[in-house]
Design an enzyme around this catalytic site. Sequence first.
Site, PDB file in Angstrom:
ATOM      1  NE  ARG A  10      30.768  36.669  -8.415  1.00 37.87           N
ATOM      2  CZ  ARG A  10      31.816  35.871  -8.519  1.00 37.87           C
ATOM      3  NH1 ARG A  10      32.057  34.954  -7.596  1.00 37.87           N
ATOM      4  NH2 ARG A  10      32.632  35.983  -9.547  1.00 37.87           N
ATOM      5  CE  LYS A  15      49.471  31.421  -9.517  1.00 38.28           C
ATOM      6  NZ  LYS A  15      48.688  30.183  -9.620  1.00 38.28           N
TER       7      LYS A  15
HETATM    8  C1  3PG Z   1      34.397  33.118  -9.742  1.00 42.91           C
HETATM    9  O1  3PG Z   1      34.443  33.412  -8.553  1.00 42.91           O
HETATM   10  O2  3PG Z   1      35.255  33.503 -10.559  1.00 42.91           O
HETATM   11  C2  3PG Z   1      33.234  32.314 -10.254  1.00 42.91           C
HETATM   12  O3  3PG Z   1      32.271  32.151  -9.262  1.00 42.91           O
HETATM   13  C3  3PG Z   1      33.715  31.001 -10.806  1.00 42.91           C
HETATM   14  O4  3PG Z   1      34.321  30.250  -9.793  1.00 42.91           O
HETATM   15  P1  3PG Z   1      35.434  29.184 -10.160  1.00 42.91           P
HETATM   16  O5  3PG Z   1      36.613  29.971 -10.673  1.00 42.91           O
HETATM   17  O6  3PG Z   1      35.708  28.424  -8.908  1.00 42.91           O
HETATM   18  O7  3PG Z   1      34.863  28.296 -11.249  1.00 42.91           O
END
Ligand code: 3PG
Length: 399
Positions: free
Chosen positions: A41, A206
């Site tokens: 990322r 899930k």
């Molecule tokens: C992820 O890892 O899916 C994104 O960074 C969003 O994170 P979150 O699900 O904690 O909002």
Amino acid sequence: MSIRTLDDLLGEGVSGRRVLVRADLNVPLDKQTGDITDDGRIRAVLPTLEALVSAGAKVVVFSHLGRPKGAPDPQFSLRPVAGRLGELLGAPVHFAEDTVGDSARSTVEGLADGQVALLENLRFNKGETSKDDAERGGFADQLAAFGDAYVDDAFGAVHRKHASVHDVPARLPHVAGRLVLREVEVLSKLTGEPERPYVVVLGGSKVSDKLAVIEALLPKVDRLLIGGGMCFTFLKAQGHEVGSSLLEEEMVQTCRNLLERSEGKIMLPVDVVAADAFAPDAAHDTVPSDGIPSKRVGLDIGPQTVAGFAAALKGAKTIFWNGPMGVFEMAAFAHGTRGVAEAIAKADAFTVVGGGDSAAAVRALGLDESDFDHISTGGGASLEYLEGKTLPGIAALEN
Ligand code: 3PG
Ligand code: MG
């Protein structure tokens, strides 16, 4: 798409201007050492940052990491990310120890043209994720004060109605960054007229997380292959016993209905790897999926299933994959995920890997990322996009 882009902003000239970039630098960290275990990322946002740096902008990056509860929590600090980002950019990244406080203010004020700052975790502040518009708005005001323009390059977070994603762009001139544009361009091919056969592979733990996307995809796909922890609720719905495997009892009837409506498009495992315990060194065997012993836990799909899935993937022209097929972090239970990933990589198809976990699996298993057409940085975000939902971060850019 009626969205302004980074190129539009660069065209106006950004030299000496403060540009806020919302990135998704939510990378996995090693629980023991705190080291970044997958920097995908961070690398994904480099094209946008490098373009702004070259154009002489003062670049202020912000992101969340993990799910801290609205207050500082050192295990979720972005400091290690600032270090890695600096290495990748080849120039130090100025790190602010808070998000909108004194450290952030002086860090932003101290930036020279072409320099980059990273603010501390957005979620150390209650306003970021608040459901209260005024509380979110107050935090967004503070963030917006650091910039003259806003770039959203946090594809992984566009499905969140959070201050940095949804409210800051309402306060500043706003554009989509290179990553967000590329993600939307690729995923819109899947929601449009994908070349057929269109095969989707879903895994992960899930059913309840994936229900909406399964419902949305069933009419569009030619085949839906289901593995991972969620396959056991489907096997139960078929009338099989699943031992102590992951099971969402309250979803069994829903799965039964889906199977009935699926016109035979859903393919489930015919064999699974069943272990004594959820542990890397647990004793395990491959068993037919209608013969899982009562004390055993299914931790991966079996080799016959991999072969069946691979055969379905071979003729596909479009493939979307989200979610590991088993507990790939443990070598004994990684074969299913590896086998499916390799079959996708080999297929003569347009291939998209969606999701933080599947993307990390591709890299952790040492597969070549360039064998896939696109590896999305968004898990929840790519699924919600495919469901056809309105994504708050994209909607905010359209206004
Ligand atoms: C992820 O890892 O899916 C994104 O960074 C969003 O994170 P979150 O699900 O904690 O909002
Ligand atoms: Mg997630």
